[in-house]
Structure formats: C-alpha cells, structure tokens
Design an enzyme around this catalytic site. Structure first.
Site, PDB file in Angstrom:
ATOM      1  CB  CYS A 106      -8.641  -2.694 -12.235  1.00  0.00           C
ATOM      2  SG  CYS A 106      -8.041  -1.569 -13.493  1.00  0.00           S
ATOM      3  CB  CYS A 135      -4.220   3.203   5.700  1.00  0.00           C
ATOM      4  SG  CYS A 135      -3.969   3.091   3.907  1.00  0.00           S
ATOM      5  CB  CYS A 192      -0.917   0.000   1.229  1.00  0.00           C
ATOM      6  SG  CYS A 192      -1.925   1.495   1.370  1.00  0.00           S
ATOM      7  CB  CYS A 223      -5.325  -0.132   2.061  1.00  0.00           C
ATOM      8  SG  CYS A 223      -4.250  -0.661   3.416  1.00  0.00           S
TER       9      CYS A 223
END
Length: 189
Positions: A174, A154, A102, A151
């Site tokens: 994607c 976060c 991330c 994510c």
C-alpha cells in the site's frame, strides 16, 4: 589441557560470531513470497538497476538537499514517513501500463502488471519489480505494529505492506502516490 584449548578457542569463536553478525547486517535477505519478514539495513549498496538498465548506487542526501528537491508533501511522506490522505493522490486510480519509480531517486519499484484495485485509496501492488529495490522495517507508530516499505536506494518512506493482497503473493504493498513517479510504457504492436 582442555581448559587451555577452551581459552585459546574462545577469542576465535567470539571473532567468528561477530563476523557472521556483521555479514548478516550488511545484506537484505530476500523473503519467501508469502513472508513479510525482511531485514532492513542502511549498508546495502546495490546492485540497483535503472529503467535504462544502468547500474545505480545508493543515494544519501541531507535533509536540506531533499527539501530543495522535493515539494512539501513529498518531503513529509518520503523523508518523514508521513501519509497522504486516501483517494487524493494522482496515481491511486491510474490504469495506464508502465513502471512506478521512486519519487525520491527514480529507481523502478513496481510494475502496472502487479497493481490491483484494493479499495483503500492508495496505489496497491502485490509485488515489487525487484525484491532488492524495496526494504522493510517494523513500524510501531500509533500503537500498532506494521511493516513499513522503503526505497532501498534512498531510504524514502513509500507506505506499508499487509498480508491481505491477491494471489500469487497474498501481499498488498500500500504505497503513497506522492512517493512515486509513473513512467508510461506504450503497448507493443
């Protein structure tokens, strides 16, 4: 007598139903491989595992803190659900072996082993490293219904998931390049 039992049990039933609903809201359900249905929650607290195997906790920051850490494009995509232009990101055509993490918090999200060429201009993967590391929610923007990928650590916007990927999952995650960092792994000799 039957009426009295009903009125005594009714509050208990309501309490149990509320508890079950709350328990359901406090977890991310793991979807079957072919399904794109998953529950998104802000209350998921791990376990998240870093690249080094350490346990990581949920990341919560203010917009000001995120703006201080991210460049303008990364902030727009990760925190405001923007999208980078196709074929402009630095990772869409990356062919190196490694882990995609991330761009906001560094948690491992995807492996190069699950990356495939989709022709869309964005990095595409058929499954995440760990189901717990990504979350999904319905995105009804622009007059269409899509599944947004975030994510789970976060809450950063990563991209969208579509049911047109390769086997074994049939899914295409994607993902915006700017939402990711890449950690190259040297092949073992």
């Amino acid at each position: 007598m039957k009426k009295n039992i009903y009125w005594m049990l009714c509050p208990l039933f309501i309490l149990l139903t509320a508890s079950c609903n709350q328990a359901q809201q406090n977890k991310i359900s793991v979807a079957d491989k072919g399904s794109t249905e998953k529950v998104m929650t802000q209350d998921y607290n791990g376990p998240f595992i870093g690249l080094d195997g350490d346990t990581l906790t949920k990341v919560v920051k203010s917009d000001a803190e995120w703006k201080a850490e991210l460049d303008a494009q990364a902030f727009e995509v990760l925190r405001e659900a923007g999208t980078e232009r196709a074929f402009t990101g630095n990772l869409w055509d990356n062919k190196k072996e490694g882990i995609y993490t991330c761009g906001g918090c560094g948690i491992p999200l995807f492996s190069s082993a699950t990356k495939f060429k989709s022709g869309t201009g964005w990095p595409s993967f058929y499954e995440p490293i760990r189901e717990e590391n990504v979350a999904e929610k319905t995105d009804s923007s622009y007059g269409m219904s899509r599944t947004e990928v975030l994510c789970a650590r976060c809450d950063g916007h990563l991209g969208h998931i579509f049911p047109d990927g390769p086997k074994p999952t049939g899914l295409r995650y994607c993902i915006n390049s700017v939402s990711l960092n890449f950690v190259e792994q040297k092949p073992k000799n």
